[in-house]
Write a protein that holds these residues in place. Structure first.
Motif, PDB file in Angstrom:
ATOM      1  N   GLY A   7       0.731  -1.174  -0.002  1.00 36.41           N
ATOM      2  CA  GLY A   7      -0.143   0.015   0.022  1.00 36.41           C
ATOM      3  C   GLY A   7       0.945   1.307   0.040  1.00 36.41           C
ATOM      4  N   LYS A   8       1.980   1.221   0.085  1.00 39.56           N
ATOM      5  CA  LYS A   8       2.977   2.268  -0.077  1.00 39.56           C
ATOM      6  C   LYS A   8       3.050   3.033  -1.316  1.00 39.56           C
ATOM      7  CE  LYS A   8       3.688   2.057   4.310  1.00 39.56           C
ATOM      8  NZ  LYS A   8       3.166   3.153   5.250  1.00 39.56           N
ATOM      9  N   SER A   9       3.144   4.221  -1.307  1.00 33.50           N
ATOM     10  CA  SER A   9       3.711   4.914  -2.850  1.00 33.50           C
ATOM     11  C   SER A   9       5.148   5.116  -2.975  1.00 33.50           C
ATOM     12  CB  SER A   9       2.558   6.245  -2.769  1.00 33.50           C
ATOM     13  OG  SER A   9       3.270   6.829  -3.817  1.00 33.50           O
ATOM     14  N   ALA A  32       2.852  -2.480  -3.440  1.00 33.91           N
ATOM     15  CA  ALA A  32       2.959  -1.088  -3.418  1.00 33.91           C
ATOM     16  C   ALA A  32       2.401  -0.445  -4.757  1.00 33.91           C
ATOM     17  CB  ALA A  32       4.628  -0.767  -3.354  1.00 33.91           C
ATOM     18  N   TYR A  33       2.141   0.862  -4.522  1.00 41.15           N
ATOM     19  CA  TYR A  33       1.599   1.505  -5.788  1.00 41.15           C
ATOM     20  C   TYR A  33       2.741   2.314  -6.238  1.00 41.15           C
ATOM     21  CZ  TYR A  33      -3.334   1.231  -4.005  1.00 41.15           C
ATOM     22  OH  TYR A  33      -4.242   0.767  -3.363  1.00 41.15           O
ATOM     23  N   VAL A  34       3.273   1.997  -7.610  1.00 40.92           N
ATOM     24  CA  VAL A  34       4.442   2.336  -8.180  1.00 40.92           C
ATOM     25  C   VAL A  34       4.152   3.286  -9.352  1.00 40.92           C
ATOM     26  CG1 VAL A  34       6.531   1.724  -9.386  1.00 40.92           C
ATOM     27  CG2 VAL A  34       5.560   0.103  -7.748  1.00 40.92           C
ATOM     28  N   ALA A  35       4.933   4.429  -8.946  1.00 38.19           N
ATOM     29  CA  ALA A  35       5.027   5.640 -10.175  1.00 38.19           C
ATOM     30  C   ALA A  35       6.262   5.310 -10.745  1.00 38.19           C
ATOM     31  CB  ALA A  35       5.196   6.953  -9.459  1.00 38.19           C
ATOM     32  N   VAL A  36       6.106   4.738 -12.071  1.00 40.13           N
ATOM     33  CA  VAL A  36       7.197   4.432 -13.088  1.00 40.13           C
ATOM     34  C   VAL A  36       7.739   5.648 -13.818  1.00 40.13           C
ATOM     35  CG1 VAL A  36       8.209   3.258 -15.089  1.00 40.13           C
ATOM     36  CG2 VAL A  36       6.467   2.129 -13.273  1.00 40.13           C
ATOM     37  N   VAL A  37       8.895   6.523 -13.647  1.00 37.84           N
ATOM     38  CA  VAL A  37       9.165   7.577 -14.186  1.00 37.84           C
ATOM     39  C   VAL A  37      10.172   7.467 -15.340  1.00 37.84           C
ATOM     40  CG1 VAL A  37      10.148  10.069 -13.619  1.00 37.84           C
ATOM     41  CG2 VAL A  37       8.635   8.923 -12.128  1.00 37.84           C
ATOM     42  N   ALA A  38      10.144   8.119 -16.422  1.00 35.07           N
ATOM     43  CA  ALA A  38      11.069   7.997 -17.405  1.00 35.07           C
ATOM     44  C   ALA A  38      10.909   9.553 -18.210  1.00 35.07           C
ATOM     45  CB  ALA A  38      10.940   7.027 -18.406  1.00 35.07           C
ATOM     46  N   GLY A  56      -0.144  -5.971 -10.736  1.00 36.00           N
ATOM     47  CA  GLY A  56       0.281  -4.811  -9.778  1.00 36.00           C
ATOM     48  C   GLY A  56      -0.121  -3.508 -10.052  1.00 36.00           C
ATOM     49  N   LYS A  57       0.086  -2.648  -9.177  1.00 38.35           N
ATOM     50  CA  LYS A  57      -0.470  -1.260  -9.319  1.00 38.35           C
ATOM     51  C   LYS A  57       0.597  -0.303  -9.877  1.00 38.35           C
ATOM     52  CE  LYS A  57      -2.051  -1.923  -5.293  1.00 38.35           C
ATOM     53  NZ  LYS A  57      -1.975  -3.481  -4.871  1.00 38.35           N
ATOM     54  N   ALA A  58       0.435   0.338 -10.921  1.00 40.08           N
ATOM     55  CA  ALA A  58       1.350   1.421 -11.503  1.00 40.08           C
ATOM     56  C   ALA A  58       0.812   2.225 -12.462  1.00 40.08           C
ATOM     57  CB  ALA A  58       2.753   0.479 -12.060  1.00 40.08           C
ATOM     58  N   LYS A  59       1.499   3.443 -12.266  1.00 37.58           N
ATOM     59  CA  LYS A  59       1.147   4.630 -13.270  1.00 37.58           C
ATOM     60  C   LYS A  59       2.326   5.051 -13.835  1.00 37.58           C
ATOM     61  CE  LYS A  59      -1.694   8.824 -13.229  1.00 37.58           C
ATOM     62  NZ  LYS A  59      -2.405   8.321 -14.737  1.00 37.58           N
ATOM     63  N   ALA A  60       2.368   5.404 -15.302  1.00 40.63           N
ATOM     64  CA  ALA A  60       3.522   6.016 -15.981  1.00 40.63           C
ATOM     65  C   ALA A  60       3.469   7.422 -15.651  1.00 40.63           C
ATOM     66  CB  ALA A  60       3.566   5.766 -17.315  1.00 40.63           C
ATOM     67  N   PHE A  61       4.551   7.990 -15.550  1.00 38.44           N
ATOM     68  CA  PHE A  61       4.949   9.468 -15.440  1.00 38.44           C
ATOM     69  C   PHE A  61       6.200  10.000 -16.265  1.00 38.44           C
ATOM     70  CE2 PHE A  61       2.569   8.314 -11.686  1.00 38.44           C
ATOM     71  CZ  PHE A  61       1.792   9.229 -11.528  1.00 38.44           C
ATOM     72  N   GLN A  62       6.199  11.113 -17.054  1.00 40.10           N
ATOM     73  CA  GLN A  62       7.404  11.975 -17.491  1.00 40.10           C
ATOM     74  C   GLN A  62       8.047  12.644 -16.670  1.00 40.10           C
ATOM     75  OE1 GLN A  62       7.932  15.014 -18.708  1.00 40.10           O
ATOM     76  NE2 GLN A  62       9.631  14.616 -19.742  1.00 40.10           N
ATOM     77  N   GLY A  63       9.275  12.431 -16.718  1.00 39.27           N
ATOM     78  CA  GLY A  63       9.930  13.624 -15.777  1.00 39.27           C
ATOM     79  C   GLY A  63      11.388  13.766 -16.209  1.00 39.27           C
ATOM     80  N   ASP A  64      12.172  14.966 -15.965  1.00 39.25           N
ATOM     81  CA  ASP A  64      13.688  14.935 -16.481  1.00 39.25           C
ATOM     82  C   ASP A  64      14.136  15.252 -15.023  1.00 39.25           C
ATOM     83  OD1 ASP A  64      16.082  15.758 -16.966  1.00 39.25           O
ATOM     84  OD2 ASP A  64      15.266  17.366 -18.602  1.00 39.25           O
ATOM     85  N   VAL A  65      14.769  14.547 -14.532  1.00 36.64           N
ATOM     86  CA  VAL A  65      15.419  14.801 -13.113  1.00 36.64           C
ATOM     87  C   VAL A  65      16.671  15.803 -13.143  1.00 36.64           C
ATOM     88  CG1 VAL A  65      15.431  12.353 -12.719  1.00 36.64           C
ATOM     89  CG2 VAL A  65      17.310  12.987 -13.665  1.00 36.64           C
ATOM     90  N   SER A  66      17.192  16.309 -14.227  1.00 34.68           N
ATOM     91  CA  SER A  66      17.854  17.382 -14.276  1.00 34.68           C
ATOM     92  C   SER A  66      17.332  18.708 -14.287  1.00 34.68           C
ATOM     93  CB  SER A  66      18.851  17.271 -15.675  1.00 34.68           C
ATOM     94  OG  SER A  66      18.189  17.410 -16.777  1.00 34.68           O
ATOM     95  N   ASP A  67      16.070  18.935 -14.291  1.00 30.17           N
ATOM     96  CA  ASP A  67      14.976  19.949 -14.448  1.00 30.17           C
ATOM     97  C   ASP A  67      14.086  20.016 -12.991  1.00 30.17           C
ATOM     98  OD1 ASP A  67      13.236  21.780 -14.823  1.00 30.17           O
ATOM     99  OD2 ASP A  67      13.067  21.400 -16.807  1.00 30.17           O
TER     100      ASP A  67
END
Length: 257
Positions: A7-9, A32-38, A56-67
């Motif tokens: 149940g953790k995010s 767990a609830y997983v946010a997959v970031v790329a 499983g429980k997962a959702k996709a997200f877009q992100g730039d770690v350098s920003d």
């Protein structure tokens, strides 16, 4: 295995392939609830879709770690979707090859911006939500390359991975007042999809320098991350776990006996 993770995010940067994908799937298997970031959402969605297809429980997200602005938006979206952020896996990293004689300042900066500064920005964006968690956890994916070993052509990569550990130890002191722990996993030679094109002979040669005589799996790294993220690991912070099959132990091949 780790019921405290159910149940953790969990937010996993660089989660669409390789070690990050293995970590994301490992948390999903624990409920767990997983946010997959790329950087590309379609890549993240492919991994998230595989997790959902497996129950499983997962959702996709877009992100730039350098920003930082990108990471702030991402952390808000993840917290909004999952009701908070309990665990951050700062896994995103790049490892281009460049010799000392030809490496440019831009090549150096690109690696440091993603691997080192990206760890800072990801932590900063997630910290407000981690402070609200029952027990906040941060796992940094470092490497044996840089902190322990070296590899020709990876001077910038090695420097960035060593930088992550220096950052982590000071961060552990600042985060302790919030009961947030931060630790690092240091993979050795791990078999990912990127190695499959190198041929079986090359892979066997890599395995020959490892006492356990095999390359590590992404699941091996995930297991270490799962433990360090658990409630049971709550008294461990500012530490490193080398997961390399004993690769860094022998001083030469003759040392195997």
């Amino acid at each position: 295995m780790w019921s405290s993770l159910e149940g953790k995010s969990v937010l996993v940067t660089g989660g669409s392939k390789g070690i990050g994908k293995g970590i994301a799937k490992g948390f999903a298997e624990q409920g767990a609830y997983v946010a997959v970031v790329a950087r590309r959402e379609r890549d993240a969605e492919q991994c998230a879709g595989e997790i959902r297809n497996s129950g499983g429980k997962a959702k996709a997200f877009q992100g730039d770690v350098s920003d930082l602005s990108s990471m702030n938006r991402l952390a808000f979206d993840v917290a909004d979707a999952f009701g908070g952020i309990d665990i951050l896996c700062a896994n995103a990293g790049i490892f281009p090859n460049a010799s000392l004689e030809t490496m440019t300042g831009n090549e150096w900066d690109a690696v440091m911006n993603t691997n080192a500064k990206g760890t800072l920005f990801t932590l900063q964006a997630c910290l407000p939500y981690l402070k609200q968690a029952e027990f906040g956890r941060i796992i940094v994916t470092s490497s044996i390359t840089g902190p322990v070993t070296g590899y020709a052509g990876w001077a910038h990569y090695g420097a960035s991975k060593a930088a992550q550990l220096g950052f982590m130890r000071s961060a552990a002191l600042e985060l302790a007042k919030y009961q947030i722990t931060i630790n690092a996993v240091m993979p050795g030679n791990i078999r990912t999809e990127g190695l499959d094109n190198l041929g079986e002979g090359y892979l066997q040669g890599m395995a020959a320098s490892i006492p356990l005589k095999r390359l590590g799996s992404v699941e091996d790294i995930a297991h270490a991350a799962l433990f360090l993220s658990s409630k049971e690991a709550g008294f461990i912070t500012g530490q490193t776990v080398i997961v390399d099959g004993g690769q860094t132990i022998p001083e030469s091949l003759e040392a195997f006996g």
